[in-house]
Design an enzyme around this catalytic site. Structure first.
Site, PDB file in Angstrom:
ATOM      1  N   TYR A  56      18.099  20.257  -0.840  1.00  0.00           N
ATOM      2  CA  TYR A  56      18.188  21.754  -1.331  1.00  0.00           C
ATOM      3  C   TYR A  56      19.556  22.271  -0.785  1.00  0.00           C
ATOM      4  O   TYR A  56      19.840  22.592   0.350  1.00  0.00           O
ATOM      5  CB  TYR A  56      17.026  22.686  -0.732  1.00  0.00           C
ATOM      6  CG  TYR A  56      17.026  23.962  -1.557  1.00  0.00           C
ATOM      7  CD1 TYR A  56      17.857  24.113  -2.119  1.00  0.00           C
ATOM      8  CD2 TYR A  56      15.792  24.700  -1.038  1.00  0.00           C
ATOM      9  CE1 TYR A  56      17.739  25.430  -2.914  1.00  0.00           C
ATOM     10  CE2 TYR A  56      15.520  25.999  -1.565  1.00  0.00           C
ATOM     11  CZ  TYR A  56      16.833  26.396  -2.661  1.00  0.00           C
ATOM     12  OH  TYR A  56      16.502  27.583  -3.127  1.00  0.00           O
ATOM     13  N   LYS A  89      18.888  19.734  -5.353  1.00  0.00           N
ATOM     14  CA  LYS A  89      18.613  20.898  -5.860  1.00  0.00           C
ATOM     15  C   LYS A  89      19.949  22.002  -5.748  1.00  0.00           C
ATOM     16  O   LYS A  89      20.131  21.974  -4.434  1.00  0.00           O
ATOM     17  CB  LYS A  89      17.482  21.647  -5.569  1.00  0.00           C
ATOM     18  CG  LYS A  89      16.878  23.250  -6.051  1.00  0.00           C
ATOM     19  CD  LYS A  89      15.955  23.788  -5.532  1.00  0.00           C
ATOM     20  CE  LYS A  89      15.600  25.060  -5.924  1.00  0.00           C
ATOM     21  NZ  LYS A  89      16.507  26.009  -6.051  1.00  0.00           N
TER      22      LYS A  89
END
Length: 307
Positions: A138, A166
Protein backbone atom coordinates in the site's frame (compact mmCIF):
# COMPACT_ATOMS: atom_id res chain seq x y z
CA UNK A 1 -11.37 -17.21 -12.23
CA UNK A 2 -7.58 -17.03 -11.81
CA UNK A 3 -6.04 -16.00 -8.51
CA UNK A 4 -5.03 -12.62 -9.95
CA UNK A 5 -8.33 -11.93 -11.74
CA UNK A 6 -10.27 -11.91 -8.49
CA UNK A 7 -8.38 -8.78 -7.39
CA UNK A 8 -9.24 -6.78 -10.54
CA UNK A 9 -12.12 -4.32 -10.76
CA UNK A 10 -13.98 -2.31 -8.13
CA UNK A 11 -12.89 -3.02 -4.55
CA UNK A 12 -14.53 -0.88 -1.87
CA UNK A 13 -12.38 0.44 0.97
CA UNK A 14 -14.62 -0.71 3.82
CA UNK A 15 -15.77 1.81 6.42
CA UNK A 16 -15.47 1.39 10.18
CA UNK A 17 -18.78 0.62 11.89
CA UNK A 18 -19.40 1.75 15.46
CA UNK A 19 -22.38 1.78 17.81
CA UNK A 20 -23.63 4.86 19.67
CA UNK A 21 -20.91 4.40 22.32
CA UNK A 22 -18.19 4.39 19.70
CA UNK A 23 -17.39 0.69 19.97
CA UNK A 24 -16.96 -1.60 16.97
CA UNK A 25 -20.36 -3.06 16.08
CA UNK A 26 -20.18 -6.47 14.34
CA UNK A 27 -23.87 -6.33 13.40
CA UNK A 28 -23.37 -3.05 11.55
CA UNK A 29 -20.19 -4.42 9.98
CA UNK A 30 -22.13 -7.35 8.56
CA UNK A 31 -24.94 -5.14 7.29
CA UNK A 32 -22.48 -2.88 5.48
CA UNK A 33 -20.65 -5.85 3.99
CA UNK A 34 -23.96 -7.28 2.74
CA UNK A 35 -24.87 -3.88 1.29
CA UNK A 36 -21.75 -3.93 -0.89
CA UNK A 37 -22.11 -7.57 -1.88
CA UNK A 38 -25.59 -6.81 -3.14
CA UNK A 39 -24.22 -3.94 -5.25
CA UNK A 40 -22.01 -6.28 -7.26
CA UNK A 41 -18.54 -5.00 -6.38
CA UNK A 42 -15.49 -7.25 -6.76
CA UNK A 43 -14.34 -7.10 -3.16
CA UNK A 44 -13.61 -5.24 0.07
CA UNK A 45 -10.42 -3.74 1.47
CA UNK A 46 -10.81 -4.03 5.25
CA UNK A 47 -9.00 -2.02 7.91
CA UNK A 48 -7.35 0.63 5.73
CA UNK A 49 -7.67 4.41 5.85
CA UNK A 50 -11.45 4.38 5.36
CA UNK A 51 -11.72 1.54 7.86
CA UNK A 52 -9.91 3.63 10.49
CA UNK A 53 -7.57 0.72 11.13
CA UNK A 54 -4.90 2.98 12.58
CA UNK A 55 -7.40 4.25 15.16
CA UNK A 56 -8.43 0.78 16.34
CA UNK A 57 -6.81 -1.80 18.57
CA UNK A 58 -5.63 -5.09 17.09
CA UNK A 59 -8.52 -6.82 18.86
CA UNK A 60 -11.05 -4.48 17.27
CA UNK A 61 -9.54 -4.96 13.82
CA UNK A 62 -9.87 -8.72 14.23
CA UNK A 63 -13.54 -8.40 15.17
CA UNK A 64 -14.22 -6.32 12.04
CA UNK A 65 -12.46 -8.76 9.71
CA UNK A 66 -14.19 -11.75 11.30
CA UNK A 67 -17.61 -10.16 10.80
CA UNK A 68 -16.85 -9.33 7.18
CA UNK A 69 -15.60 -12.84 6.47
CA UNK A 70 -18.63 -14.43 8.12
CA UNK A 71 -21.03 -12.34 6.05
CA UNK A 72 -19.45 -12.16 2.58
CA UNK A 73 -16.15 -14.03 2.70
CA UNK A 74 -17.45 -16.72 0.36
CA UNK A 75 -18.79 -14.15 -2.13
CA UNK A 76 -16.28 -11.31 -2.38
CA UNK A 77 -12.51 -10.92 -2.56
CA UNK A 78 -11.38 -9.77 0.88
CA UNK A 79 -8.08 -7.95 1.35
CA UNK A 80 -7.11 -7.36 4.97
CA UNK A 81 -5.05 -4.25 5.61
CA UNK A 82 -2.69 -5.17 8.45
CA UNK A 83 -0.48 -2.08 8.56
CA UNK A 84 0.28 -0.92 12.10
CA UNK A 85 2.83 1.15 13.98
CA UNK A 86 4.83 -1.92 14.94
CA UNK A 87 5.92 -4.90 12.86
CA UNK A 88 4.91 -7.22 15.69
CA UNK A 89 1.29 -6.07 15.57
CA UNK A 90 1.19 -6.28 11.78
CA UNK A 91 2.43 -9.87 11.89
CA UNK A 92 -0.22 -10.70 14.49
CA UNK A 93 -2.91 -9.26 12.20
CA UNK A 94 -1.46 -11.08 9.19
CA UNK A 95 -1.70 -14.45 10.92
CA UNK A 96 -5.24 -13.69 12.01
CA UNK A 97 -6.22 -12.74 8.44
CA UNK A 98 -4.93 -16.07 7.18
CA UNK A 99 -6.72 -17.95 9.95
CA UNK A 100 -10.12 -16.45 9.07
CA UNK A 101 -9.69 -17.00 5.32
CA UNK A 102 -8.88 -13.58 3.84
CA UNK A 103 -7.74 -13.64 0.21
CA UNK A 104 -4.73 -11.36 0.69
CA UNK A 105 -3.00 -9.04 3.12
CA UNK A 106 -1.81 -5.50 2.50
CA UNK A 107 0.07 -2.86 4.47
CA UNK A 108 1.40 0.66 4.48
CA UNK A 109 4.90 1.31 5.81
CA UNK A 110 5.05 1.80 9.58
CA UNK A 111 3.74 5.23 10.59
CA UNK A 112 5.21 8.13 12.61
CA UNK A 113 8.91 7.30 12.28
CA UNK A 114 10.66 8.35 9.10
CA UNK A 115 12.06 5.01 8.04
CA UNK A 116 14.78 4.04 5.60
CA UNK A 117 13.97 1.79 2.63
CA UNK A 118 15.78 -1.02 4.45
CA UNK A 119 13.50 -0.60 7.49
CA UNK A 120 10.35 -0.60 5.37
CA UNK A 121 11.55 -3.65 3.45
CA UNK A 122 12.17 -5.55 6.68
CA UNK A 123 8.79 -4.42 8.05
CA UNK A 124 6.94 -5.76 4.99
CA UNK A 125 9.10 -8.89 4.76
CA UNK A 126 8.19 -9.97 8.26
CA UNK A 127 4.51 -9.86 7.28
CA UNK A 128 5.10 -11.65 3.99
CA UNK A 129 7.03 -14.45 5.68
CA UNK A 130 4.46 -14.89 8.45
CA UNK A 131 1.69 -16.35 6.22
CA UNK A 132 1.10 -18.08 2.92
CA UNK A 133 -1.21 -15.27 1.75
CA UNK A 134 -0.42 -13.00 -1.20
CA UNK A 135 0.76 -9.51 -0.22
CA UNK A 136 -0.24 -6.17 -1.75
CA UNK A 137 1.93 -3.13 -0.98
CA UNK A 138 0.00 0.00 0.00
CA UNK A 139 1.75 3.13 -1.31
CA UNK A 140 0.31 6.32 0.17
CA UNK A 141 3.21 8.73 0.71
CA UNK A 142 1.03 11.73 1.55
CA UNK A 143 0.11 10.09 4.87
CA UNK A 144 3.10 7.84 5.62
CA UNK A 145 5.89 10.12 4.46
CA UNK A 146 7.55 7.19 2.69
CA UNK A 147 8.13 7.30 -1.05
CA UNK A 148 8.36 3.84 -2.55
CA UNK A 149 11.20 3.73 -5.07
CA UNK A 150 11.08 1.65 -8.22
CA UNK A 151 14.21 -0.13 -6.98
CA UNK A 152 12.53 -1.31 -3.78
CA UNK A 153 9.34 -2.12 -5.66
CA UNK A 154 11.28 -4.29 -8.12
CA UNK A 155 12.99 -6.11 -5.26
CA UNK A 156 9.68 -6.78 -3.50
CA UNK A 157 7.82 -7.71 -6.70
CA UNK A 158 10.39 -10.38 -7.49
CA UNK A 159 8.81 -12.49 -4.74
CA UNK A 160 5.95 -14.75 -5.77
CA UNK A 161 3.80 -13.75 -2.80
CA UNK A 162 4.03 -10.02 -3.58
CA UNK A 163 1.32 -9.75 -6.22
CA UNK A 164 0.67 -6.04 -6.49
CA UNK A 165 0.59 -2.49 -5.19
CA UNK A 166 -2.25 -0.18 -4.21
CA UNK A 167 -1.03 3.22 -5.34
CA UNK A 168 -2.66 6.25 -3.75
CA UNK A 169 -0.13 8.86 -4.79
CA UNK A 170 -1.56 11.42 -7.19
CA UNK A 171 0.79 10.79 -10.12
CA UNK A 172 -0.52 8.57 -12.89
CA UNK A 173 3.02 8.64 -14.27
CA UNK A 174 4.19 6.89 -11.09
CA UNK A 175 1.36 4.38 -11.50
CA UNK A 176 2.52 3.62 -15.05
CA UNK A 177 6.14 3.28 -13.89
CA UNK A 178 5.13 0.85 -11.15
CA UNK A 179 3.24 -1.23 -13.69
CA UNK A 180 6.28 -1.26 -15.97
CA UNK A 181 8.50 -2.41 -13.10
CA UNK A 182 6.10 -5.12 -11.94
CA UNK A 183 5.24 -6.43 -15.39
CA UNK A 184 1.92 -7.39 -17.01
CA UNK A 185 1.00 -9.95 -14.34
CA UNK A 186 1.74 -7.61 -11.42
CA UNK A 187 -1.38 -5.94 -10.03
CA UNK A 188 -1.49 -2.16 -9.88
CA UNK A 189 -4.63 -0.88 -8.15
CA UNK A 190 -5.60 2.78 -8.47
CA UNK A 191 -6.01 4.66 -5.19
CA UNK A 192 -7.14 8.26 -5.93
CA UNK A 193 -10.86 7.90 -6.62
CA UNK A 194 -11.05 11.11 -8.63
CA UNK A 195 -8.70 9.67 -11.24
CA UNK A 196 -10.03 6.12 -11.49
CA UNK A 197 -10.48 6.34 -15.26
CA UNK A 198 -7.06 7.95 -15.70
CA UNK A 199 -5.49 5.15 -13.70
CA UNK A 200 -7.25 2.46 -15.70
CA UNK A 201 -6.29 4.05 -19.01
CA UNK A 202 -2.61 4.11 -18.11
CA UNK A 203 -2.37 0.57 -16.78
CA UNK A 204 -4.21 0.06 -13.48
CA UNK A 205 -5.99 -3.29 -13.18
CA UNK A 206 -8.77 -1.86 -11.04
CA UNK A 207 -9.08 0.29 -7.97
CA UNK A 208 -9.56 0.43 -4.23
CA UNK A 209 -11.31 3.50 -2.88
CA UNK A 210 -13.28 4.91 0.01
CA UNK A 211 -15.75 7.06 -1.90
CA UNK A 212 -16.70 3.95 -3.88
CA UNK A 213 -18.65 3.10 -0.74
CA UNK A 214 -21.28 5.84 -1.16
CA UNK A 215 -21.66 5.42 -4.94
CA UNK A 216 -20.48 1.94 -6.00
CA UNK A 217 -22.86 1.93 -8.96
CA UNK A 218 -21.12 4.96 -10.46
CA UNK A 219 -17.67 3.39 -10.27
CA UNK A 220 -19.07 0.16 -11.66
CA UNK A 221 -20.50 2.24 -14.51
CA UNK A 222 -17.12 3.81 -15.28
CA UNK A 223 -15.52 0.37 -15.23
CA UNK A 224 -18.12 -1.17 -17.54
CA UNK A 225 -17.86 1.74 -20.00
CA UNK A 226 -14.08 1.45 -20.00
CA UNK A 227 -14.17 -2.29 -20.62
CA UNK A 228 -16.61 -1.78 -23.49
CA UNK A 229 -14.43 0.89 -25.10
CA UNK A 230 -16.91 3.69 -24.39
CA UNK A 231 -14.25 6.13 -23.26
CA UNK A 232 -16.25 9.34 -23.75
CA UNK A 233 -19.13 7.95 -21.69
CA UNK A 234 -16.73 6.73 -19.02
CA UNK A 235 -15.23 10.22 -18.85
CA UNK A 236 -18.64 11.81 -18.34
CA UNK A 237 -19.36 9.46 -15.42
CA UNK A 238 -15.94 10.18 -13.92
CA UNK A 239 -16.73 13.89 -14.09
CA UNK A 240 -19.94 13.28 -12.15
CA UNK A 241 -18.06 11.22 -9.58
CA UNK A 242 -15.53 14.03 -9.18
CA UNK A 243 -18.31 16.54 -8.61
CA UNK A 244 -19.54 14.39 -5.73
CA UNK A 245 -16.03 13.88 -4.34
CA UNK A 246 -15.45 17.65 -4.38
CA UNK A 247 -18.58 18.09 -2.29
CA UNK A 248 -17.62 15.28 0.11
CA UNK A 249 -14.24 16.94 0.69
CA UNK A 250 -15.92 20.21 1.68
CA UNK A 251 -16.97 18.70 5.03
CA UNK A 252 -14.76 18.58 8.17
CA UNK A 253 -13.74 15.02 7.32
CA UNK A 254 -14.30 12.83 4.28
CA UNK A 255 -15.02 9.87 6.54
CA UNK A 256 -17.69 11.69 8.49
CA UNK A 257 -19.35 12.86 5.28
CA UNK A 258 -19.37 9.39 3.74
CA UNK A 259 -20.86 7.85 6.86
CA UNK A 260 -23.57 10.51 6.94
CA UNK A 261 -24.43 9.73 3.31
CA UNK A 262 -24.52 5.99 4.05
CA UNK A 263 -26.93 6.65 6.92
CA UNK A 264 -29.31 8.35 4.49
CA UNK A 265 -28.95 5.31 2.24
CA UNK A 266 -30.19 3.13 5.09
CA UNK A 267 -26.86 1.81 6.36
CA UNK A 268 -25.85 3.04 9.83
CA UNK A 269 -22.09 3.04 10.53
CA UNK A 270 -21.98 5.44 13.46
CA UNK A 271 -19.68 8.43 13.58
CA UNK A 272 -15.97 8.30 12.79
CA UNK A 273 -13.60 7.90 15.70
CA UNK A 274 -11.90 11.06 16.93
CA UNK A 275 -9.81 12.88 15.88
CA UNK A 276 -11.81 12.33 12.66
CA UNK A 277 -14.81 14.65 12.79
CA UNK A 278 -18.48 13.90 12.12
CA UNK A 279 -20.70 16.14 10.02
CA UNK A 280 -21.82 19.06 12.21
CA UNK A 281 -25.57 19.61 12.66
CA UNK A 282 -25.43 22.82 10.61
CA UNK A 283 -24.27 20.81 7.57
CA UNK A 284 -26.93 18.08 7.67
CA UNK A 285 -28.94 19.88 4.98
CA UNK A 286 -25.98 19.80 2.62
CA UNK A 287 -25.60 16.07 3.19
CA UNK A 288 -29.25 15.55 2.26
CA UNK A 289 -28.73 17.45 -0.99
CA UNK A 290 -25.57 15.48 -1.73
CA UNK A 291 -27.32 12.15 -1.18
CA UNK A 292 -30.12 13.32 -3.49
CA UNK A 293 -27.54 14.01 -6.18
CA UNK A 294 -25.91 10.60 -5.70
CA UNK A 295 -29.32 8.94 -5.88
CA UNK A 296 -30.21 10.70 -9.12
CA UNK A 297 -26.92 9.79 -10.77
CA UNK A 298 -27.23 6.21 -9.55
CA UNK A 299 -30.75 5.88 -10.92
CA UNK A 300 -29.52 7.15 -14.29
CA UNK A 301 -26.56 4.77 -14.31
CA UNK A 302 -28.73 1.81 -13.42
CA UNK A 303 -31.45 2.69 -15.94
CA UNK A 304 -28.89 2.81 -18.74
CA UNK A 305 -27.66 -0.66 -17.74
CA UNK A 306 -31.20 -2.05 -17.81
CA UNK A 307 -31.85 -0.42 -21.18
Amino acid sequence: MSDIEKFKGIIVAFYACYNEEGDVDPVRVRKLARHYADKGVRGLYVGGSSGEGMLQTAAERKVVLEAVMEEVGSELTIIAHIGAASTRESVELARHAEAVGADAISAVPAIYYRLSPASVERHWQEMIDSTSLPFIIYHIPQTTGFNLSTDLLAKMAAQDKVIGVKISSESTYELQQFKAVGGPDFLVLNGPDEQYLAGRSIGADGGIGGTYGVMPELFLKVESCYREGKVEEAREWQFRINEIIKNLLSFPSLYGACKAVLKLQGVECGEPRLPLLPVPPADKGRIVLLQKQIHEYTEEAMSSVKA
